[in-house]
Design a protein around this motif. Structure first.
Motif, PDB file in Angstrom:
ATOM      1  N   LEU A 152       0.808  -1.211   0.000  1.00 60.05           N
ATOM      2  CA  LEU A 152       0.000   0.000   0.000  1.00 60.05           C
ATOM      3  C   LEU A 152       0.845   1.267   0.000  1.00 60.05           C
ATOM      4  O   LEU A 152       0.448   2.282  -0.586  1.00 60.05           O
ATOM      5  CB  LEU A 152      -0.934  -0.003   1.210  1.00 60.05           C
ATOM      6  N   LEU A 153       1.989   1.227   0.678  1.00 62.77           N
ATOM      7  CA  LEU A 153       2.863   2.398   0.765  1.00 62.77           C
ATOM      8  C   LEU A 153       4.301   1.982   0.464  1.00 62.77           C
ATOM      9  O   LEU A 153       5.168   1.954   1.357  1.00 62.77           O
ATOM     10  CB  LEU A 153       2.776   3.040   2.156  1.00 62.77           C
ATOM     11  N   PRO A 154       4.585   1.635  -0.777  1.00 61.27           N
ATOM     12  CA  PRO A 154       5.926   1.128  -1.105  1.00 61.27           C
ATOM     13  C   PRO A 154       7.034   2.157  -0.944  1.00 61.27           C
ATOM     14  O   PRO A 154       8.209   1.788  -0.881  1.00 61.27           O
ATOM     15  CB  PRO A 154       5.774   0.694  -2.578  1.00 61.27           C
ATOM     16  N   ARG A 155       6.689   3.448  -0.858  1.00 63.02           N
ATOM     17  CA  ARG A 155       7.729   4.463  -0.718  1.00 63.02           C
ATOM     18  C   ARG A 155       8.347   4.458   0.671  1.00 63.02           C
ATOM     19  O   ARG A 155       9.472   4.942   0.840  1.00 63.02           O
ATOM     20  CB  ARG A 155       7.154   5.841  -1.031  1.00 63.02           C
ATOM     21  N   LEU A 156       7.629   3.961   1.669  1.00 65.06           N
ATOM     22  CA  LEU A 156       8.185   3.896   3.018  1.00 65.06           C
ATOM     23  C   LEU A 156       9.124   2.704   3.139  1.00 65.06           C
ATOM     24  O   LEU A 156       8.957   1.684   2.475  1.00 65.06           O
ATOM     25  CB  LEU A 156       7.060   3.779   4.051  1.00 65.06           C
ATOM     26  N   SER A 157      10.095   2.828   4.025  1.00 70.82           N
ATOM     27  CA  SER A 157      11.080   1.766   4.224  1.00 70.82           C
ATOM     28  C   SER A 157      10.406   0.484   4.717  1.00 70.82           C
ATOM     29  O   SER A 157       9.546   0.523   5.620  1.00 70.82           O
ATOM     30  CB  SER A 157      12.130   2.218   5.233  1.00 70.82           C
ATOM     31  N   GLY A 158      10.791  -0.642   4.158  1.00 69.48           N
ATOM     32  CA  GLY A 158      10.235  -1.917   4.606  1.00 69.48           C
ATOM     33  C   GLY A 158      10.585  -2.232   6.039  1.00 69.48           C
ATOM     34  O   GLY A 158       9.848  -2.949   6.735  1.00 69.48           O
ATOM     35  N   ALA A 159      11.719  -1.686   6.523  1.00 69.62           N
ATOM     36  CA  ALA A 159      12.119  -1.945   7.910  1.00 69.62           C
ATOM     37  C   ALA A 159      11.222  -1.239   8.918  1.00 69.62           C
ATOM     38  O   ALA A 159      11.251  -1.573  10.116  1.00 69.62           O
ATOM     39  CB  ALA A 159      13.565  -1.508   8.111  1.00 69.62           C
ATOM     40  N   LEU A 160      10.428  -0.264   8.471  1.00 71.65           N
ATOM     41  CA  LEU A 160       9.571   0.482   9.389  1.00 71.65           C
ATOM     42  C   LEU A 160       8.414  -0.367   9.904  1.00 71.65           C
ATOM     43  O   LEU A 160       8.040  -0.284  11.085  1.00 71.65           O
ATOM     44  CB  LEU A 160       9.023   1.724   8.677  1.00 71.65           C
ATOM     45  N   TRP A 161       7.843  -1.202   9.045  1.00 71.12           N
ATOM     46  CA  TRP A 161       6.607  -1.890   9.392  1.00 71.12           C
ATOM     47  C   TRP A 161       6.751  -2.865  10.554  1.00 71.12           C
ATOM     48  O   TRP A 161       5.879  -2.887  11.441  1.00 71.12           O
ATOM     49  CB  TRP A 161       6.040  -2.588   8.157  1.00 71.12           C
ATOM     50  N   PRO A 162       7.795  -3.699  10.629  1.00 67.09           N
ATOM     51  CA  PRO A 162       7.925  -4.569  11.798  1.00 67.09           C
ATOM     52  C   PRO A 162       8.043  -3.804  13.114  1.00 67.09           C
ATOM     53  O   PRO A 162       7.478  -4.215  14.134  1.00 67.09           O
ATOM     54  CB  PRO A 162       9.205  -5.369  11.502  1.00 67.09           C
ATOM     55  N   VAL A 163       8.759  -2.663  13.087  1.00 66.69           N
ATOM     56  CA  VAL A 163       8.904  -1.873  14.312  1.00 66.69           C
ATOM     57  C   VAL A 163       7.553  -1.311  14.752  1.00 66.69           C
ATOM     58  O   VAL A 163       7.199  -1.335  15.939  1.00 66.69           O
ATOM     59  CB  VAL A 163       9.925  -0.737  14.096  1.00 66.69           C
TER      60      VAL A 163
END
Length: 430
Positions: A152-163
């Motif tokens: 949905l928001l590919p511009r955000l870092s993938g590492a952000l979501w687990p945190v």
């Protein structure tokens, strides 16, 4: 004119703060992940509670069997092992990796694993094994946030979501965003950070707050055990807090050192349909030995203990602490999907109640919170989680100062020791 020959100490360069335009786009994703994490936790917990009411209330009543009779405990725990074993054996992804190798933090797993993991967790919570929901719920929320967020928001870092998912779930579990911020700050200590600490905590704090508020609005949970208020501290209270935190740490370390060996015994059975039913049978026998309060995750059970601390003897409290510790060790070793924080709270509280029963001069608030602190330090090796959980059990600013001091010798006992988490080869992590 004399010159100053003293050399000034080097000054570390100031860490630049992130501009507001960098942090503002993170607010809505963080709030969405926090709310979603809480709702999933409440859904799984609510369904498990309803199933527990059927399995331990409606069904034995219909059969004319005592709800917590020896026969029913043996039957139910063994049957839970069979059902969870079937899920682990047949479900896509086998309900995730061996829980013995997992901690509170979780790497994203494939979405196909999640239905089996959720089902195995619900069966475990309803059936009575001594584990909590925290580890599998965090794993599910991390996987969902990572999978959905990247699409949905590919511009955000993938590492952000687990945190964000970890913070939102911890906030939901404890009902406060402070717990999430403390845990995230502890995990950030071992990673390179870009920018100021508060910038790195901004989005996780928002997710934790959203998760906590959602849980509070929907379910109104509380960790406060309603213990007698703790007044002005005495020197004797400080001594008691130090002794009991160390006793809790040593008791927890006994389980930590036994963990690889007990896990190895169940691993040699070679199949989840052997390990989990046998583990369930052993847990049923432990339930018969320790009583029904030593079943389940332990949070409502510890509240029952503290409501009437005079209703049991010191020997009974000590028995429950030892039996619950053994049940935690078996449940975590044989393959049940669950976490270790909630049962550790019960074990520490039972140890603190034992001390109060033996020495009534030890205040209940001090005995329970200090023993829980030491137990959690040994089992989780998470200083902030341990200190925060122990503090919220008694809701006393005065007790918090004692706990901060009591955490120091307990930490010296556990630091550098093996952890209650295994590597892939079955040896303990450090």
């Amino acid at each position: 004119m004399p010159q100053d020959t003293e050399q000034s100490a080097p000054v570390a360069p100031a860490v630049p703060s992130a501009p507001a335009r960098t942090l503002l786009p993170l607010i809505l994703p963080a709030l969405a992940v926090g709310v979603g994490s809480s709702l999933l936790y409440l859904l799984v917990s609510g369904l498990a509670e309803r199933l527990q009411g059927v399995l331990w209330g409606d069904l034995p009543d219909a059969l004319g069997v005592g709800r917590y009779s020896a026969v029913w405990m043996l039957v139910m725990l063994t049957a839970t092992g069979v059902l969870v074993g079937l899920v682990v054996w047949k479900a896509p992804g086998h309900a995730g990796p061996d829980p013995a190798v997992l901690g509170l933090s979780a790497a994203p797993t494939a979405p196909v694993v999640l239905p089996g993991l959720v089902l195995a967790t619900m069966l475990m919570l309803a059936g009575g094994p001594s584990l909590g929901p925290e580890n599998p719920i965090i794993a599910v929320n991390v996987a969902l946030a990572f999978w959905l967020g990247r699409r949905l928001l590919p511009r955000l870092s993938g590492a952000l979501w687990p945190v964000l998912a970890e913070a939102g779930t911890i906030g939901a579990l404890f009902g406060t965003s402070v717990a999430a911020a403390l845990v995230v700050s502890e995990s950030l200590a071992g990673r390179p950070m870009k920018g100021a600490l508060w910038d790195n905590l901004f989005a996780p704090l928002a997710a934790g707050a959203a998760g906590a508020m959602t849980t509070n609005l929907v379910a109104r949970p509380t960790f406060d055990l309603g213990l007698p208020p703790f007044g002005h501290p005495r020197w004797e209270d400080l001594i008691a807090a130090v002794v009991l935190s160390c006793a809790g740490a040593l008791l927890g370390l006994a389980a930590v050192y036994a963990f690889p060996r007990v896990h190895g015994v169940f691993a040699r059975l070679g199949h989840p349909m052997a390990a989990l039913p046998v583990g369930g049978l052993v847990l049923g026998a432990l339930g018969v030995l320790g009583g029904h309060l030593t079943l389940f995750k332990g949070l409502s059970e510890v509240a029952e203990l503290t409501r009437d601390p005079g209703g049991w003897t010191a020997g009974q409290f000590a028995t429950m602490a030892v039996v619950k510790l053994a049940a935690l060790l078996v449940a975590a070793s044989c393959g049940f999907r669950g976490g270790r924080v909630f049962p550790s709270v019960f074990i520490g509280a039972a140890l603190g109640l034992t001390a109060h029963a033996l020495v009534p001069a030890v205040p209940l608030a001090v005995g329970v919170s200090a023993a829980v602190l030491g137990m959690l330090l040994a089992i989780t090796r998470q200083g902030w989680v341990s200190l925060f959980t122990a503090a919220v059990l008694v809701s006393s600013p005065t007790a918090l100062s004692l706990l901060c001091i009591a955490s120091l010798p307990a930490w010296l006992l556990v630091t550098g020791r093996p952890q209650m988490q295994l590597k892939a080869d079955g040896t303990a992590t450090r």
